[in-house]
Design a protein around this motif. Structure first.
Motif, PDB file in Angstrom:
ATOM      1  N   THR A 123      -0.078   1.793  -8.767  1.00 29.10           N
ATOM      2  CA  THR A 123       0.185   2.153  -7.342  1.00 29.10           C
ATOM      3  C   THR A 123       0.172   3.261  -6.793  1.00 29.10           C
ATOM      4  OG1 THR A 123       2.800   2.176  -7.286  1.00 29.10           O
ATOM      5  CG2 THR A 123       2.044  -0.020  -8.029  1.00 29.10           C
ATOM      6  N   TRP A 125       1.627   5.296  -2.796  1.00 29.13           N
ATOM      7  CA  TRP A 125       1.685   5.346  -0.925  1.00 29.13           C
ATOM      8  C   TRP A 125       1.377   6.335  -0.805  1.00 29.13           C
ATOM      9  CZ3 TRP A 125       4.899   8.578   1.868  1.00 29.13           C
ATOM     10  CH2 TRP A 125       5.312   8.483   2.712  1.00 29.13           C
ATOM     11  N   ASP A 128      -1.721   6.178   6.606  1.00 29.55           N
ATOM     12  CA  ASP A 128      -2.789   5.455   7.615  1.00 29.55           C
ATOM     13  C   ASP A 128      -2.981   6.784   7.932  1.00 29.55           C
ATOM     14  OD1 ASP A 128      -0.908   5.742   9.607  1.00 29.55           O
ATOM     15  OD2 ASP A 128      -2.148   4.782  10.753  1.00 29.55           O
ATOM     16  N   LEU A 144      -4.392  -2.846  -0.403  1.00 39.37           N
ATOM     17  CA  LEU A 144      -3.614  -2.311   0.186  1.00 39.37           C
ATOM     18  C   LEU A 144      -2.552  -3.844   0.311  1.00 39.37           C
ATOM     19  CD1 LEU A 144      -2.374  -0.875   2.689  1.00 39.37           C
ATOM     20  CD2 LEU A 144      -3.711  -2.130   4.290  1.00 39.37           C
ATOM     21  N   VAL A 145      -1.257  -3.509  -0.076  1.00 36.05           N
ATOM     22  CA  VAL A 145      -0.385  -4.214  -0.690  1.00 36.05           C
ATOM     23  C   VAL A 145       0.618  -4.428   1.101  1.00 36.05           C
ATOM     24  CG1 VAL A 145       1.688  -5.077  -1.830  1.00 36.05           C
ATOM     25  CG2 VAL A 145       0.030  -4.423  -2.303  1.00 36.05           C
ATOM     26  N   ASP A 146       1.228  -4.078   1.371  1.00 34.43           N
ATOM     27  CA  ASP A 146       1.918  -3.559   2.889  1.00 34.43           C
ATOM     28  C   ASP A 146       1.987  -2.150   3.784  1.00 34.43           C
ATOM     29  OD1 ASP A 146       3.859  -2.142   2.001  1.00 34.43           O
ATOM     30  OD2 ASP A 146       4.490  -4.198   0.513  1.00 34.43           O
ATOM     31  N   GLU A 147       2.744  -2.905   4.573  1.00 34.65           N
ATOM     32  CA  GLU A 147       2.666  -1.439   5.359  1.00 34.65           C
ATOM     33  C   GLU A 147       4.403  -0.943   6.553  1.00 34.65           C
ATOM     34  OE1 GLU A 147      -1.977   0.100   8.047  1.00 34.65           O
ATOM     35  OE2 GLU A 147      -0.756  -1.917   7.820  1.00 34.65           O
ATOM     36  N   GLU A 148       4.482  -0.086   6.555  1.00 37.73           N
ATOM     37  CA  GLU A 148       5.614   0.187   7.906  1.00 37.73           C
ATOM     38  C   GLU A 148       5.552   1.548   7.472  1.00 37.73           C
ATOM     39  OE1 GLU A 148      10.521  -0.220   6.450  1.00 37.73           O
ATOM     40  OE2 GLU A 148       9.119  -0.985   4.708  1.00 37.73           O
ATOM     41  N   GLN A 160       1.758   2.875   3.745  1.00 33.17           N
ATOM     42  CA  GLN A 160       0.882   2.151   2.906  1.00 33.17           C
ATOM     43  C   GLN A 160       1.200   1.950   1.187  1.00 33.17           C
ATOM     44  OE1 GLN A 160      -2.953   3.487   4.265  1.00 33.17           O
ATOM     45  NE2 GLN A 160      -2.790   1.296   6.025  1.00 33.17           N
ATOM     46  N   ASN A 161       1.527   0.883   1.147  1.00 38.56           N
ATOM     47  CA  ASN A 161       1.183   0.545  -0.721  1.00 38.56           C
ATOM     48  C   ASN A 161       0.368  -0.200  -0.912  1.00 38.56           C
ATOM     49  OD1 ASN A 161       4.241   1.959  -1.225  1.00 38.56           O
ATOM     50  ND2 ASN A 161       4.651   0.209  -0.073  1.00 38.56           N
ATOM     51  N   TRP A 162      -0.210   0.076  -2.000  1.00 39.26           N
ATOM     52  CA  TRP A 162      -1.144   0.476  -2.557  1.00 39.26           C
ATOM     53  C   TRP A 162      -1.489  -0.054  -3.802  1.00 39.26           C
ATOM     54  CZ3 TRP A 162      -6.780  -0.134  -0.060  1.00 39.26           C
ATOM     55  CH2 TRP A 162      -6.844   0.586   1.806  1.00 39.26           C
TER      56      TRP A 162
END
Length: 166
Positions: A123, A125, A128, A144-148, A160-162
């Motif tokens: 994984t 982090w 963007d 890309l798993v999620d964004e915050e 972003q978590n990848w």
């Protein structure tokens, strides 16, 4: 590419005197210059580097330095995350050495090591605004798993978590 510096490009394991300090300094300087990030980013990098330097499990964690003509110009770290997951951390290629494929080479070293160390997943982090790094991650098979949204380093950012399987 026909850049004369290409013949003098090497990627080696981190471990020479000054490597850890260079990683912190380079991140602080490059991110301040390119993105206006404040010292809290450099402090985060310093903590990651300090943890690596004092707590590293050499069977499960490694880092690399890219050099151009004997001068440090890039780095990446592979550290343990919970269970069977590795984490790619603090990838950097200095602006003076971009365009030589060093980012991809560093990520490839990290992926190779993670597979050999027995991890099943890796994984990372990022934010963007780091467009070039995200392209490298995508090309290496990360998704890309999620964004915050978050406020860090003196700016409003999108974290972003990848991840990818190994």
């Amino acid at each position: 590419m026909s850049d004369p510096g290409e013949a003098n490009v090497t990627v080696r394991r981190l471990g020479e005197p000054g490597d850890l300090g260079w990683v912190v300094q380079a991140h602080g300087e490059v991110y301040a210059e390119q993105f206006g990030w404040d010292q809290s980013f450099e402090a985060l990098v310093a903590q990651i580097v300090a943890d690596y330097g004092t707590k590293r499990d050499p069977r499960r964690e490694a880092a690399w330095i890219a050099e151009l003509g004997g001068r440090r110009v890039g780095c990446v770290f592979c550290v343990a995350d919970p269970a069977e997951t590795a984490r790619l951390r603090i990838l950097l290629v200095h602006p003076s050495a971009r365009g030589l494929g060093l980012g991809s080479r560093l990520v490839d070293e990290c992926l190779r090591f993670a597979k050999e160390a027995g991890y099943r997943r890796i994984t990372l982090w990022t934010n963007d605004v780091l467009v070039s790094a995200r392209r490298i991650y995508e090309a290496a098979g990360f998704e890309l798993v999620d964004e915050e949204n978050h406020r860090s380093f003196g700016h409003d950012l999108v974290g972003q978590n990848w991840t990818r399987d190994l």
